[in-house]
Design a protein around this motif. Structure first.
Motif, PDB file in Angstrom:
ATOM      1  N   GLY A   1      37.484 -66.718 -40.059  1.00 25.87           N
ATOM      2  CA  GLY A   1      36.238 -66.475 -40.769  1.00 25.87           C
ATOM      3  C   GLY A   1      35.031 -66.742 -39.892  1.00 25.87           C
ATOM      4  N   ILE A   2      35.115 -67.779 -39.097  1.00 28.05           N
ATOM      5  CA  ILE A   2      34.017 -68.105 -38.190  1.00 28.05           C
ATOM      6  C   ILE A   2      33.926 -67.081 -37.058  1.00 28.05           C
ATOM      7  CG2 ILE A   2      33.191 -69.792 -36.497  1.00 28.05           C
ATOM      8  CD1 ILE A   2      34.379 -71.952 -38.346  1.00 28.05           C
ATOM      9  N   LEU A   3      35.073 -66.752 -36.481  1.00 23.06           N
ATOM     10  CA  LEU A   3      35.074 -65.849 -35.333  1.00 23.06           C
ATOM     11  C   LEU A   3      34.807 -64.394 -35.720  1.00 23.06           C
ATOM     12  CD1 LEU A   3      38.120 -67.280 -33.353  1.00 23.06           C
ATOM     13  CD2 LEU A   3      35.685 -67.725 -32.986  1.00 23.06           C
ATOM     14  N   GLY A   4      35.217 -63.996 -36.910  1.00 22.38           N
ATOM     15  CA  GLY A   4      35.093 -62.594 -37.302  1.00 22.38           C
ATOM     16  C   GLY A   4      33.944 -62.280 -38.231  1.00 22.38           C
ATOM     17  N   ALA A   5      33.004 -63.185 -38.351  1.00 18.54           N
ATOM     18  CA  ALA A   5      31.887 -62.986 -39.288  1.00 18.54           C
ATOM     19  C   ALA A   5      31.060 -61.762 -38.942  1.00 18.54           C
ATOM     20  CB  ALA A   5      31.005 -64.231 -39.314  1.00 18.54           C
ATOM     21  N   ASP A   6      30.741 -61.590 -37.672  1.00 20.06           N
ATOM     22  CA  ASP A   6      29.888 -60.469 -37.273  1.00 20.06           C
ATOM     23  C   ASP A   6      30.586 -59.122 -37.444  1.00 20.06           C
ATOM     24  OD1 ASP A   6      27.757 -62.113 -36.563  1.00 20.06           O
ATOM     25  OD2 ASP A   6      28.632 -62.501 -34.588  1.00 20.06           O
ATOM     26  N   VAL A   7      31.856 -59.071 -37.075  1.00 19.23           N
ATOM     27  CA  VAL A   7      32.604 -57.815 -37.196  1.00 19.23           C
ATOM     28  C   VAL A   7      32.761 -57.424 -38.657  1.00 19.23           C
ATOM     29  CG1 VAL A   7      34.822 -56.718 -36.747  1.00 19.23           C
ATOM     30  CG2 VAL A   7      33.822 -58.223 -35.031  1.00 19.23           C
ATOM     31  N   THR A   8      33.087 -58.391 -39.489  1.00 18.80           N
ATOM     32  CA  THR A   8      33.245 -58.108 -40.916  1.00 18.80           C
ATOM     33  C   THR A   8      31.932 -57.646 -41.527  1.00 18.80           C
ATOM     34  OG1 THR A   8      34.960 -59.796 -41.020  1.00 18.80           O
ATOM     35  CG2 THR A   8      34.022 -59.063 -43.102  1.00 18.80           C
ATOM     36  N   LEU A   9      30.842 -58.265 -41.133  1.00 25.12           N
ATOM     37  CA  LEU A   9      29.535 -57.856 -41.642  1.00 25.12           C
ATOM     38  C   LEU A   9      29.202 -56.431 -41.212  1.00 25.12           C
ATOM     39  CD1 LEU A   9      27.167 -58.878 -43.306  1.00 25.12           C
ATOM     40  CD2 LEU A   9      26.129 -59.651 -41.177  1.00 25.12           C
ATOM     41  N   GLU A  10      29.559 -56.063 -39.990  1.00 26.28           N
ATOM     42  CA  GLU A  10      29.332 -54.693 -39.529  1.00 26.28           C
ATOM     43  C   GLU A  10      30.150 -53.691 -40.338  1.00 26.28           C
ATOM     44  OE1 GLU A  10      27.225 -53.350 -37.298  1.00 26.28           O
ATOM     45  OE2 GLU A  10      26.332 -55.335 -37.132  1.00 26.28           O
ATOM     46  N   VAL A  11      31.416 -54.028 -40.605  1.00 26.23           N
ATOM     47  CA  VAL A  11      32.272 -53.134 -41.384  1.00 26.23           C
ATOM     48  C   VAL A  11      31.734 -52.989 -42.805  1.00 26.23           C
ATOM     49  CG1 VAL A  11      34.582 -52.859 -42.381  1.00 26.23           C
ATOM     50  CG2 VAL A  11      34.328 -53.551 -39.995  1.00 26.23           C
ATOM     51  N   VAL A  12      31.309 -54.086 -43.400  1.00 27.84           N
ATOM     52  CA  VAL A  12      30.746 -54.023 -44.752  1.00 27.84           C
ATOM     53  C   VAL A  12      29.462 -53.206 -44.759  1.00 27.84           C
ATOM     54  CG1 VAL A  12      29.681 -55.417 -46.574  1.00 27.84           C
ATOM     55  CG2 VAL A  12      31.828 -56.140 -45.557  1.00 27.84           C
ATOM     56  N   ASN A  13      28.645 -53.336 -43.722  1.00 29.32           N
ATOM     57  CA  ASN A  13      27.408 -52.553 -43.651  1.00 29.32           C
ATOM     58  C   ASN A  13      27.674 -51.071 -43.433  1.00 29.32           C
ATOM     59  OD1 ASN A  13      25.505 -54.515 -44.197  1.00 29.32           O
ATOM     60  ND2 ASN A  13      25.424 -55.191 -42.073  1.00 29.32           N
ATOM     61  N   ILE A  14      28.801 -50.722 -42.819  1.00 27.81           N
ATOM     62  CA  ILE A  14      29.170 -49.314 -42.681  1.00 27.81           C
ATOM     63  C   ILE A  14      29.586 -48.757 -44.040  1.00 27.81           C
ATOM     64  CG2 ILE A  14      30.918 -47.764 -41.721  1.00 27.81           C
ATOM     65  CD1 ILE A  14      30.813 -49.502 -39.171  1.00 27.81           C
ATOM     66  N   ILE A  15      30.364 -49.544 -44.783  1.00 26.79           N
ATOM     67  CA  ILE A  15      30.850 -49.088 -46.088  1.00 26.79           C
ATOM     68  C   ILE A  15      29.729 -49.097 -47.126  1.00 26.79           C
ATOM     69  CG2 ILE A  15      32.464 -49.600 -47.958  1.00 26.79           C
ATOM     70  CD1 ILE A  15      34.340 -50.760 -45.801  1.00 26.79           C
ATOM     71  N   PHE A  16      28.964 -50.180 -47.163  1.00 27.82           N
ATOM     72  CA  PHE A  16      27.850 -50.327 -48.110  1.00 27.82           C
ATOM     73  C   PHE A  16      26.560 -50.541 -47.322  1.00 27.82           C
ATOM     74  CE2 PHE A  16      31.560 -52.328 -50.210  1.00 27.82           C
ATOM     75  CZ  PHE A  16      31.722 -51.411 -51.241  1.00 27.82           C
ATOM     76  N   PRO A  17      25.915 -49.477 -46.850  1.00 27.28           N
ATOM     77  CA  PRO A  17      24.722 -49.653 -46.011  1.00 27.28           C
ATOM     78  C   PRO A  17      23.560 -50.297 -46.766  1.00 27.28           C
ATOM     79  CG  PRO A  17      25.188 -47.317 -46.376  1.00 27.28           C
ATOM     80  CD  PRO A  17      26.251 -48.092 -47.060  1.00 27.28           C
ATOM     81  N   GLY A  18      22.958 -51.282 -46.118  1.00 31.65           N
ATOM     82  CA  GLY A  18      21.771 -51.916 -46.656  1.00 31.65           C
ATOM     83  C   GLY A  18      21.998 -52.959 -47.732  1.00 31.65           C
ATOM     84  N   VAL A  19      23.230 -53.242 -48.102  1.00 29.26           N
ATOM     85  CA  VAL A  19      23.474 -54.214 -49.163  1.00 29.26           C
ATOM     86  C   VAL A  19      23.356 -55.635 -48.624  1.00 29.26           C
ATOM     87  CG1 VAL A  19      25.178 -55.073 -50.820  1.00 29.26           C
ATOM     88  CG2 VAL A  19      24.926 -52.630 -50.456  1.00 29.26           C
ATOM     89  N   PHE A  20      24.055 -55.921 -47.529  1.00 26.55           N
ATOM     90  CA  PHE A  20      23.998 -57.247 -46.907  1.00 26.55           C
ATOM     91  C   PHE A  20      23.256 -57.108 -45.591  1.00 26.55           C
ATOM     92  CE2 PHE A  20      28.159 -57.241 -49.169  1.00 26.55           C
ATOM     93  CZ  PHE A  20      27.788 -58.089 -50.183  1.00 26.55           C
ATOM     94  N   SER A  21      22.025 -57.504 -45.561  1.00 25.80           N
ATOM     95  CA  SER A  21      21.197 -57.279 -44.378  1.00 25.80           C
ATOM     96  C   SER A  21      21.268 -58.462 -43.414  1.00 25.80           C
ATOM     97  CB  SER A  21      19.751 -57.021 -44.795  1.00 25.80           C
ATOM     98  OG  SER A  21      19.275 -58.130 -45.525  1.00 25.80           O
ATOM     99  N   GLY A  22      22.312 -58.509 -42.630  1.00 22.27           N
ATOM    100  CA  GLY A  22      22.392 -59.463 -41.536  1.00 22.27           C
ATOM    101  C   GLY A  22      22.725 -60.891 -41.910  1.00 22.27           C
ATOM    102  N   GLU A  23      23.250 -61.141 -43.062  1.00 24.52           N
ATOM    103  CA  GLU A  23      23.612 -62.506 -43.452  1.00 24.52           C
ATOM    104  C   GLU A  23      25.032 -62.792 -42.972  1.00 24.52           C
ATOM    105  OE1 GLU A  23      23.083 -66.185 -44.560  1.00 24.52           O
ATOM    106  OE2 GLU A  23      21.515 -64.698 -44.837  1.00 24.52           O
ATOM    107  N   ARG A  24      25.127 -63.518 -41.859  1.00 22.10           N
ATOM    108  CA  ARG A  24      26.427 -63.796 -41.240  1.00 22.10           C
ATOM    109  C   ARG A  24      27.338 -64.614 -42.140  1.00 22.10           C
ATOM    110  NH1 ARG A  24      26.498 -66.779 -36.500  1.00 22.10           N
ATOM    111  NH2 ARG A  24      28.485 -65.800 -36.043  1.00 22.10           N
ATOM    112  N   ALA A  25      26.786 -65.422 -43.020  1.00 17.11           N
ATOM    113  CA  ALA A  25      27.603 -66.252 -43.907  1.00 17.11           C
ATOM    114  C   ALA A  25      28.431 -65.385 -44.853  1.00 17.11           C
ATOM    115  CB  ALA A  25      26.716 -67.206 -44.700  1.00 17.11           C
ATOM    116  N   ILE A  26      27.893 -64.272 -45.289  1.00 16.45           N
ATOM    117  CA  ILE A  26      28.645 -63.360 -46.155  1.00 16.45           C
ATOM    118  C   ILE A  26      29.809 -62.762 -45.382  1.00 16.45           C
ATOM    119  CG2 ILE A  26      28.524 -61.194 -47.445  1.00 16.45           C
ATOM    120  CD1 ILE A  26      25.622 -61.988 -48.123  1.00 16.45           C
ATOM    121  N   GLY A  27      29.573 -62.384 -44.144  1.00 17.94           N
ATOM    122  CA  GLY A  27      30.642 -61.872 -43.298  1.00 17.94           C
ATOM    123  C   GLY A  27      31.726 -62.910 -43.064  1.00 17.94           C
ATOM    124  N   ALA A  28      31.340 -64.166 -42.879  1.00 17.66           N
ATOM    125  CA  ALA A  28      32.314 -65.234 -42.664  1.00 17.66           C
ATOM    126  C   ALA A  28      33.156 -65.467 -43.909  1.00 17.66           C
ATOM    127  CB  ALA A  28      31.607 -66.523 -42.275  1.00 17.66           C
TER     128      ALA A  28
END
Length: 103
Positions: free
Chosen positions: A47-74
């Motif tokens: 969760g710590i190591l993959g936070a940024d990648v997961t956030l990028e994937v979520v932003n591809i699927i749902f653009p603009g929903v989670f704007s750069g909040e790394r904690a959500i990705g973690a």
């Protein structure tokens, strides 16, 4: 604990990863205690190591929903990575059982 976890500059990411691992740990029924603790640590660290990648994937699927909040990705990475691994282990064991029955 690995060094990146102990000295991580963003405490929100560490706490969110811990919460994701706890959510998975409370809902799982597949592993015994020893395997559950190993899976918990894997979930927490990933969760710590993959936070940024997961956030990028979520932003591809749902653009603009989670704007750069790394904690959500973690949180999402921590909860989902071990769910995917558990599902993969379950499918492999089913395939092995089917192959044994065919012989």
């Amino acid at each position: 604990m690995p060094v990146p976890v102990l000295y991580h500059p963003d405490l929100k990411v560490v706490v969110a990863s811990l919460c994701g691992a706890l959510v998975w740990g409370l809902n799982q029924r597949y592993f015994d205690r020893k395997k559950q603790s190993v899976a918990f640590v894997i979930s927490f660290v990933m969760g710590i190591l993959g936070a940024d990648v997961t956030l990028e994937v979520v932003n591809i699927i749902f653009p603009g929903v989670f704007s750069g909040e790394r904690a959500i990705g973690a949180f999402l990475c921590s909860a989902l990575i071990i769910t995917l691994v558990t599902g993969l282990i379950h499918r492999i064991s089913l395939l092995q059982n089917n192959q044994v029955k065919e012989k």
